[in-house]
Design a protein around this motif. Structure first.
Motif, PDB file in Angstrom:
ATOM      1  N   ARG A  25      30.965  46.588  37.926  1.00 47.12           N
ATOM      2  CA  ARG A  25      32.328  46.318  37.461  1.00 47.12           C
ATOM      3  C   ARG A  25      32.397  45.431  36.210  1.00 47.12           C
ATOM      4  NH1 ARG A  25      36.011  47.922  41.347  1.00 47.12           N
ATOM      5  NH2 ARG A  25      35.092  48.351  43.362  1.00 47.12           N
ATOM      6  N   ASN A  26      31.249  45.094  35.650  1.00 41.19           N
ATOM      7  CA  ASN A  26      31.195  44.187  34.503  1.00 41.19           C
ATOM      8  C   ASN A  26      31.956  42.896  34.801  1.00 41.19           C
ATOM      9  OD1 ASN A  26      30.257  43.548  31.907  1.00 41.19           O
ATOM     10  ND2 ASN A  26      32.243  44.034  31.020  1.00 41.19           N
ATOM     11  N   ASN A  27      31.712  42.357  35.977  1.00 36.32           N
ATOM     12  CA  ASN A  27      32.405  41.156  36.447  1.00 36.32           C
ATOM     13  C   ASN A  27      31.529  39.930  36.167  1.00 36.32           C
ATOM     14  OD1 ASN A  27      33.588  39.083  37.939  1.00 36.32           O
ATOM     15  ND2 ASN A  27      34.273  40.476  39.550  1.00 36.32           N
ATOM     16  N   THR A  28      31.766  39.327  35.006  1.00 36.97           N
ATOM     17  CA  THR A  28      30.940  38.196  34.595  1.00 36.97           C
ATOM     18  C   THR A  28      31.164  36.966  35.464  1.00 36.97           C
ATOM     19  OG1 THR A  28      32.594  37.628  32.940  1.00 36.97           O
ATOM     20  CG2 THR A  28      30.712  38.919  32.195  1.00 36.97           C
ATOM     21  N   TYR A  54      26.764  52.173  33.738  1.00 36.76           N
ATOM     22  CA  TYR A  54      28.208  52.171  33.907  1.00 36.76           C
ATOM     23  C   TYR A  54      28.944  51.838  32.627  1.00 36.76           C
ATOM     24  CZ  TYR A  54      28.157  52.866  38.910  1.00 36.76           C
ATOM     25  OH  TYR A  54      28.010  53.406  40.159  1.00 36.76           O
ATOM     26  N   GLY A  55      28.292  51.176  31.688  1.00 34.95           N
ATOM     27  CA  GLY A  55      28.987  50.781  30.474  1.00 34.95           C
ATOM     28  C   GLY A  55      30.326  50.179  30.850  1.00 34.95           C
ATOM     29  N   SER A  56      30.276  49.247  31.780  1.00 39.89           N
ATOM     30  CA  SER A  56      31.463  48.723  32.458  1.00 39.89           C
ATOM     31  C   SER A  56      32.621  48.351  31.548  1.00 39.89           C
ATOM     32  CB  SER A  56      31.077  47.512  33.297  1.00 39.89           C
ATOM     33  OG  SER A  56      30.056  47.847  34.180  1.00 39.89           O
ATOM     34  N   SER A  57      32.337  47.757  30.422  1.00 43.03           N
ATOM     35  CA  SER A  57      33.417  47.350  29.527  1.00 43.03           C
ATOM     36  C   SER A  57      34.250  48.554  29.120  1.00 43.03           C
ATOM     37  CB  SER A  57      32.857  46.715  28.258  1.00 43.03           C
ATOM     38  OG  SER A  57      32.153  45.560  28.554  1.00 43.03           O
ATOM     39  N   GLU A 116      29.290  42.812  28.856  1.00 45.42           N
ATOM     40  CA  GLU A 116      29.132  41.367  29.000  1.00 45.42           C
ATOM     41  C   GLU A 116      28.165  40.994  30.119  1.00 45.42           C
ATOM     42  OE1 GLU A 116      33.211  41.138  29.501  1.00 45.42           O
ATOM     43  OE2 GLU A 116      33.643  40.997  27.375  1.00 45.42           O
ATOM     44  N   VAL A 117      28.187  41.750  31.218  1.00 43.19           N
ATOM     45  CA  VAL A 117      27.242  41.479  32.300  1.00 43.19           C
ATOM     46  C   VAL A 117      25.823  41.754  31.822  1.00 43.19           C
ATOM     47  CG1 VAL A 117      26.419  42.350  34.524  1.00 43.19           C
ATOM     48  CG2 VAL A 117      28.799  41.702  34.263  1.00 43.19           C
ATOM     49  N   ILE A 129      25.057  48.593  23.482  1.00 44.79           N
ATOM     50  CA  ILE A 129      24.392  48.466  24.788  1.00 44.79           C
ATOM     51  C   ILE A 129      22.887  48.673  24.599  1.00 44.79           C
ATOM     52  CG2 ILE A 129      24.193  49.461  27.106  1.00 44.79           C
ATOM     53  CD1 ILE A 129      27.218  50.174  26.851  1.00 44.79           C
ATOM     54  N   ALA A 130      22.521  49.734  23.885  1.00 42.63           N
ATOM     55  CA  ALA A 130      21.098  49.983  23.603  1.00 42.63           C
ATOM     56  C   ALA A 130      20.529  48.875  22.724  1.00 42.63           C
ATOM     57  CB  ALA A 130      20.927  51.348  22.933  1.00 42.63           C
ATOM     58  N   ASP A 131      21.315  48.415  21.758  1.00 47.39           N
ATOM     59  CA  ASP A 131      20.856  47.338  20.875  1.00 47.39           C
ATOM     60  C   ASP A 131      20.522  46.070  21.655  1.00 47.39           C
ATOM     61  OD1 ASP A 131      21.197  48.993  18.663  1.00 47.39           O
ATOM     62  OD2 ASP A 131      23.161  48.147  18.149  1.00 47.39           O
ATOM     63  N   LEU A 132      21.368  45.734  22.632  1.00 42.49           N
ATOM     64  CA  LEU A 132      21.100  44.549  23.466  1.00 42.49           C
ATOM     65  C   LEU A 132      19.758  44.681  24.176  1.00 42.49           C
ATOM     66  CD1 LEU A 132      24.550  43.855  25.180  1.00 42.49           C
ATOM     67  CD2 LEU A 132      23.323  42.309  23.656  1.00 42.49           C
TER      68      LEU A 132
END
Length: 193
Positions: A18-21, A59-62, A80-81, A126-129
């Protein structure tokens, strides 16, 4: 049946979905020690063998949460997660999932391929990270494919980023560092004057 609630493993996996930071931060804070955090993150898997990094990248949640809310008006931001996970000490950035033997970088590419081409540039973060954290783009999955082999052929930017990362890792592996004492005597090998 226990009434203690969800385990730290379950909470971490849910935070990744859920991209829940804030949930992720709460779980990490409860563990305190970097060793315990790394142990949890490197061993937390869902029922099909995806580690937390696979889930965050898949999921690419953002993007997904904003898509369903119909407020996608600006480019997506990095997950962000995923960013928080990659900031943790001793995190394994190339775990292999059970089904496809994919790395998180494979999953990120698969996710990016599902997006409209207008979102590829933003989603590539996302891949860059993962690449910046040391993910190895040379690893092949069960189908003998590297992440670059999965990229939509029209997504030249992502393909170029993966090629550059692969080149950098290949060249980096070829570098041999020698100590001064390993070099032996200097000068001519001949005994003659």
């Amino acid at each position: 049946m226990s009434d203690e609630g969800a385990t730290p493993r379950e909470l971490v996996l849910e935070a990744c979905r859920r991209n829940n930071t804030s949930l992720l931060a709460e779980v990490l804070k409860s563990l305190n020690k970097p060793h315990d955090i790394a142990n949890l993150l490197n061993n937390a898997k869902d029922g099909v063998g995806n580690y937390c990094l696979h889930i965050a990248a898949s999921y690419g949640s953002s993007y997904q949460s904003r898509k369903w809310l119909h407020i996608l008006t600006s480019p997506i931001s990095p997950d962000e997660v995923l960013d928080t996970l990659l900031d943790q000490e001793n995190l394994e950035v190339d775990p292999i999932d059970r089904l496809e033997r994919d790395t998180p970088l494979h999953k990120a590419v698969r996710f990016i391929n599902t997006l409209p081409s207008s979102q590829w540039e933003s989603a590539s973060s996302i891949a860059d990270l993962l690449i910046d954290a040391g993910a190895d783009p040379r690893i092949r999955n069960k189908a003998k494919l590297k992440p670059m082999d999965l990229v939509d052929p029209k997504n030249k930017e992502l393909r170029n980023a993966l090629q550059k990362a692969e080149y950098a890792m290949t060249v980096g592996d070829d570098v041999v560092v020698r100590d001064a004492e390993d070099e032996g005597p200097t000068g001519s090998a001949s005994d003659s004057d």
